[in-house]
Design a protein around this motif. Sequence first.
Motif, PDB file in Angstrom:
ATOM      1  N   LEU A 142      34.607  -7.307  30.540  1.00  0.00           N
ATOM      2  CA  LEU A 142      36.033  -7.635  29.909  1.00  0.00           C
ATOM      3  C   LEU A 142      35.415  -8.798  28.527  1.00  0.00           C
ATOM      4  N   TRP A 148      29.740  -3.473  37.499  1.00  0.00           N
ATOM      5  CA  TRP A 148      31.145  -4.457  37.452  1.00  0.00           C
ATOM      6  C   TRP A 148      31.515  -3.904  35.970  1.00  0.00           C
ATOM      7  N   GLY A 175      37.254  -7.902  42.125  1.00  0.00           N
ATOM      8  CA  GLY A 175      37.530  -8.539  41.589  1.00  0.00           C
ATOM      9  C   GLY A 175      37.009 -10.121  40.410  1.00  0.00           C
ATOM     10  N   VAL A 176      35.692 -10.523  41.123  1.00  0.00           N
ATOM     11  CA  VAL A 176      35.485 -12.437  40.581  1.00  0.00           C
ATOM     12  C   VAL A 176      35.504 -11.958  39.479  1.00  0.00           C
ATOM     13  N   VAL A 177      35.939 -12.804  38.737  1.00  0.00           N
ATOM     14  CA  VAL A 177      34.837 -12.654  36.918  1.00  0.00           C
ATOM     15  C   VAL A 177      33.598 -13.644  36.977  1.00  0.00           C
ATOM     16  N   HIS A 178      32.688 -12.948  36.604  1.00  0.00           N
ATOM     17  CA  HIS A 178      31.842 -13.699  36.277  1.00  0.00           C
ATOM     18  C   HIS A 178      31.429 -13.758  34.473  1.00  0.00           C
ATOM     19  N   ALA A 182      33.764  -8.711  35.870  1.00  0.00           N
ATOM     20  CA  ALA A 182      34.516  -8.223  36.805  1.00  0.00           C
ATOM     21  C   ALA A 182      33.609  -7.236  37.958  1.00  0.00           C
ATOM     22  N   SER A 183      33.211  -8.289  38.889  1.00  0.00           N
ATOM     23  CA  SER A 183      32.715  -8.338  39.877  1.00  0.00           C
ATOM     24  C   SER A 183      33.786  -7.275  40.952  1.00  0.00           C
ATOM     25  N   ARG A 215      32.477 -11.884  29.870  1.00  0.00           N
ATOM     26  CA  ARG A 215      33.069 -11.872  31.204  1.00  0.00           C
ATOM     27  C   ARG A 215      32.667 -10.699  31.635  1.00  0.00           C
ATOM     28  N   ASP A 246      34.943 -16.963  38.983  1.00  0.00           N
ATOM     29  CA  ASP A 246      37.097 -16.706  38.331  1.00  0.00           C
ATOM     30  C   ASP A 246      36.712 -18.606  37.232  1.00  0.00           C
TER      31      ASP A 246
END
Length: 158
Positions: A47, A44, A68-71, A64-65, A62, A95
Motif C-alpha cells: 500500500l 500481501w 485485509g489486515v493492514v500491517h 494488506a494481508s 504499509r 490496522d
Amino acid sequence: MSTKLTEHRTLTIERHFQAPLSRVFNAWAIAEQKRQWFACHEDWVPLEFRLDFRAGGSESSRVASTDGVVHAYQARYIDVVENERIIYAFDMMLDDVRISVSLATVTFTPEPASTKMSFVEQVVFLDGYGDNGSRLMGTEIGFDRLRLYIEGDETRPN
C-alpha cells in the motif's frame, strides 16, 4: 480501567551473503532495492513504501494481508555508518493498533568473498499481543528474501 502489559524480547539473527559488503549495505540503503526484498509474504498487497535513509531519516511501509489486515511499519534512523552499521527504532501496527516498539542494530563485516550481517532487535510487545514467534519467523523470511535479492543478480551494481 484496562491493564497495559509489556513483554520484552531480544531477537538475534546472523547471515552470511556471497556478495561484496557494499551490495549488502545498499540493499538496505537504496529505496528501489529495499522495496524488492522488504516483505515477508509475497501475496500481501503493498500500500505504501517510503525510505529516507540517513541518520534522522525515516521509513514507512504499509501492506494488506490476504485477510485485509493492514500491517504498518514506521521507523526512524538513529545512526547510519556506511558499510558498517545501521541503528533504527520502529513500531509495528495491525490496522490502528500498535503491537510493538523496537530498537534494531544491523552490523556488516567483510569476510573473504562474502559479507557477514548481524541483526539484533530489542522488541517490546504491547498490551498482550501474542506474537508466538511470528516476529522472528517474519524477520528470517525477510532476510531469506534479502539473500535471494543480493545473490540472485550479479549484474546489479553495488
